[in-house]
Design a protein around this motif. Structure first.
Motif, PDB file in Angstrom:
ATOM      1  N   GLY A 157       0.805  -1.214   0.000  1.00  0.00           N
ATOM      2  CA  GLY A 157       0.000   0.000   0.000  1.00  0.00           C
ATOM      3  C   GLY A 157       0.837   1.264   0.000  1.00  0.00           C
ATOM      4  N   SER A 158       2.151   1.120   0.221  1.00  0.00           N
ATOM      5  CA  SER A 158       2.981   2.317   0.405  1.00  0.00           C
ATOM      6  C   SER A 158       3.027   3.186  -0.848  1.00  0.00           C
ATOM      7  N   GLN A 159       3.053   2.569  -2.052  1.00  0.00           N
ATOM      8  CA  GLN A 159       3.132   3.378  -3.267  1.00  0.00           C
ATOM      9  C   GLN A 159       1.863   4.190  -3.492  1.00  0.00           C
ATOM     10  N   ILE A 160       0.724   3.671  -3.051  1.00  0.00           N
ATOM     11  CA  ILE A 160      -0.522   4.438  -3.132  1.00  0.00           C
ATOM     12  C   ILE A 160      -0.424   5.656  -2.223  1.00  0.00           C
ATOM     13  N   VAL A 161       0.123   5.442  -1.039  1.00  0.00           N
ATOM     14  CA  VAL A 161       0.340   6.558  -0.111  1.00  0.00           C
ATOM     15  C   VAL A 161       1.256   7.598  -0.745  1.00  0.00           C
ATOM     16  N   LEU A 162       2.321   7.135  -1.402  1.00  0.00           N
ATOM     17  CA  LEU A 162       3.271   8.066  -2.030  1.00  0.00           C
ATOM     18  C   LEU A 162       2.637   8.802  -3.202  1.00  0.00           C
ATOM     19  N   GLN A 163       1.766   8.117  -3.956  1.00  0.00           N
ATOM     20  CA  GLN A 163       1.087   8.802  -5.054  1.00  0.00           C
ATOM     21  C   GLN A 163       0.204   9.915  -4.521  1.00  0.00           C
ATOM     22  N   TYR A 164      -0.531   9.628  -3.457  1.00  0.00           N
ATOM     23  CA  TYR A 164      -1.394  10.663  -2.886  1.00  0.00           C
ATOM     24  C   TYR A 164      -0.550  11.802  -2.304  1.00  0.00           C
ATOM     25  N   TYR A 165       0.594  11.454  -1.699  1.00  0.00           N
ATOM     26  CA  TYR A 165       1.504  12.495  -1.206  1.00  0.00           C
ATOM     27  C   TYR A 165       1.888  13.451  -2.328  1.00  0.00           C
ATOM     28  N   ASN A 166       2.260  12.896  -3.491  1.00  0.00           N
ATOM     29  CA  ASN A 166       2.643  13.756  -4.618  1.00  0.00           C
ATOM     30  C   ASN A 166       1.490  14.633  -5.074  1.00  0.00           C
ATOM     31  N   PHE A 167       0.290  14.064  -5.169  1.00  0.00           N
ATOM     32  CA  PHE A 167      -0.864  14.862  -5.574  1.00  0.00           C
ATOM     33  C   PHE A 167      -1.101  16.000  -4.579  1.00  0.00           C
TER      34      PHE A 167
END
Length: 464
Positions: free
Chosen positions: A323-333
């Motif tokens: 799930g970490s990459q989803i968290v990182l994608q939302y961080y970037n957004f």
């Protein structure tokens, strides 16, 4: 049974002999390809693996990959805090699940879906899985339509350019879909609307348009393809949808090419995929697939799984995944917004255009693309250069740590061998100038060669 190494069976490596200063007991050897009998000290195990990995190329100097190699320290901290989250456990990690759906909504807005309040899509492990899911949905929609009309549904085909990424070949192979490829011709290195329509018939499940070819970084003419298919439908009554493989361009065009019409503003576009780990600026491991609306994703492809106390809808080829990459994608957004993404992507494009121009001015090279669509450009040697090859250039640059792929183009342009440079976040004008300086230093050595040293077979290990 594991897959064999492409260059044949590897020679078995002997057991590792440890520095005697670090040997506490035993004979001081550690097996490399089988489990040892005893435990190894964690610091020693770390150092062994760490030292071996020094032989890998430097990811930041890898000009071949589109995949992200740099994120901010805050993102790295979030990644470390969420490595243990399994995104499929939506009941246990409801906030991660919520962040996933926020990302789906953000992309639906970004790509102008007609009903963003009912955004339809999901995360994937990357664009390859996203392409598979898009293809499955297109095939199933076509099958339903054929059966409803009393027509056979056993010979589907899909139309695309020969420049597509290998994931589409896998899709066609794994799911028994005929792959109809538009070849390259002269200076056309991707699909054209006219050539695409020629291959369509009532068994065509879709035309795939690439927003950013991996061969040269160019956009395919999505709007022209849709217009040509509109005329095709008026003439034949056959409705062929379009899928846009925007693995890279889906996170470039909305910020840098806002007047370009390529997304859900075109009624014929049924689905779009992108790689969060490419110009979505995330570390490897996340992609996205968005459908035009709920009707574009057949309900019978969705599974409802009773898992750990929750009845979850799921449409994926994988089950458990980080799930970490989803968290990182939302961080970037959250971190960048429209303004930040525009600045980041424009900086990459500026470097690409600058570097392409400087390489063109060196003399021996001829540009194929200029980095003004994707921040990517391809270039070849001028025809009169016959004493060294692009593979020689690639190998020379590898001596300084630069990984610049050299490769030949596919059917009808196998005569063309090129180098390609991908600019992404974390690559600066300073690094670009150093790359250029190293290339300048290598050219006199290459020009003194009496004849080529490397060709496609003996050059670097990159295969497009």
């Amino acid at each position: 049974m594991g897959l064999k190494h492409p260059k044949g069976p590897q020679k078995k490596i002997k057991d590792l002999k440890i520095d005697p200063l670090f040997v506490q007991e035993g004979d001081g050897t550690i097996p490399r390809d089988r489990l040892g009998q005893d435990e190894t000290d964690p610091d020693l195990a770390y150092q062994i693996v760490h030292d071996e990995l020094m032989l890998d190329g430097n990811a930041r100097l890898n000009m071949a990959t589109f995949v992200g190699t740099w994120m901010e320290p805050q993102a790295q901290k979030l990644a470390a805090e969420t490595f243990d989250k399994n995104m499929i456990d939506k009941d246990e990690y409801p906030q991660t699940a919520d962040l996933e759906m926020r990302c789906v909504s953000i992309l639906s807005h970004l790509w102008n879906a007609p009903d963003v309040d009912k955004a339809t899509g999901c995360s994937t492990t990357g664009s390859s899985e996203a392409a598979m899911l898009a293809g499955l949905a297109l095939k199933r929609r076509w099958q339903h339509k054929q059966k409803a009309e009393g027509k056979p549904a056993d010979r589907p085909n899909i139309v695309m350019g020969i420049n597509v990424q290998i994931c589409w070949e896998k899709f066609a192979n794994y799911w028994d879909v005929e792959m109809r490829l538009v070849p390259m011709e002269e200076n056309r290195f991707h699909i054209s609307a006219e050539e695409a329509v020629k291959l369509c018939d009532e068994n065509t499940i879709a035309v795939v348009a690439i927003l950013g070819s991996t061969f040269d970084g160019s956009y395919e003419p999505v709007q022209d393809i849709c217009t040509a298919l509109d005329r095709f439908e008026e003439k034949t009554g056959i409705d062929v949808p379009v899928h846009v493989d925007a693995a890279s361009g889906g996170m470039i065009a909305p910020f840098l090419d806002r007047d370009l019409i390529w997304d859900f503003r075109l009624p014929r576009v049924a689905s779009i995929n992108t790689s969060g780990h490419k110009y979505g600026l995330v570390y490897p491991g996340v992609g996205w697939i968005i459908w035009r609306d709920a009707a574009s994703l057949p309900e019978d492809l969705i599974f409802y799984v009773n898992y750990l106390g929750s009845n979850m809808p799921t449409f994926a080829l994988n089950f458990s995944r980080p799930g970490s990459q989803i968290v990182l994608q939302y961080y970037n957004f959250l971190r960048l917004g429209m303004e930040g993404f525009t600045k980041v992507q424009q900086y990459s494009r500026d470097i690409a255009v600058h570097l392409a121009s400087e390489i063109e001015n060196l003399g021996p090279f001829e540009l194929i693309t200029r980095g003004d669509e994707l921040p990517v450009f391809a270039f070849k040697l001028k025809d009169e250069i016959d004493n060294f090859t692009v593979f020689d250039v690639s190998n020379r640059m590898r001596e300084r740590g630069w990984l610049i792929p050299a490769y030949t183009f596919p059917k009808n342009r196998e005569d063309l061998a090129a180098l390609r440079i991908v600019i992404r976040r974390g690559f600066s004008f300073d690094l670009a100038d150093m790359l250029l300086a190293d290339l300048k230093r290598q050219l006199p050595l290459l020009e003194r060669q009496p004849e080529p040293v490397h060709d496609e077979k003996s050059g670097t290990g990159f295969h497009h």
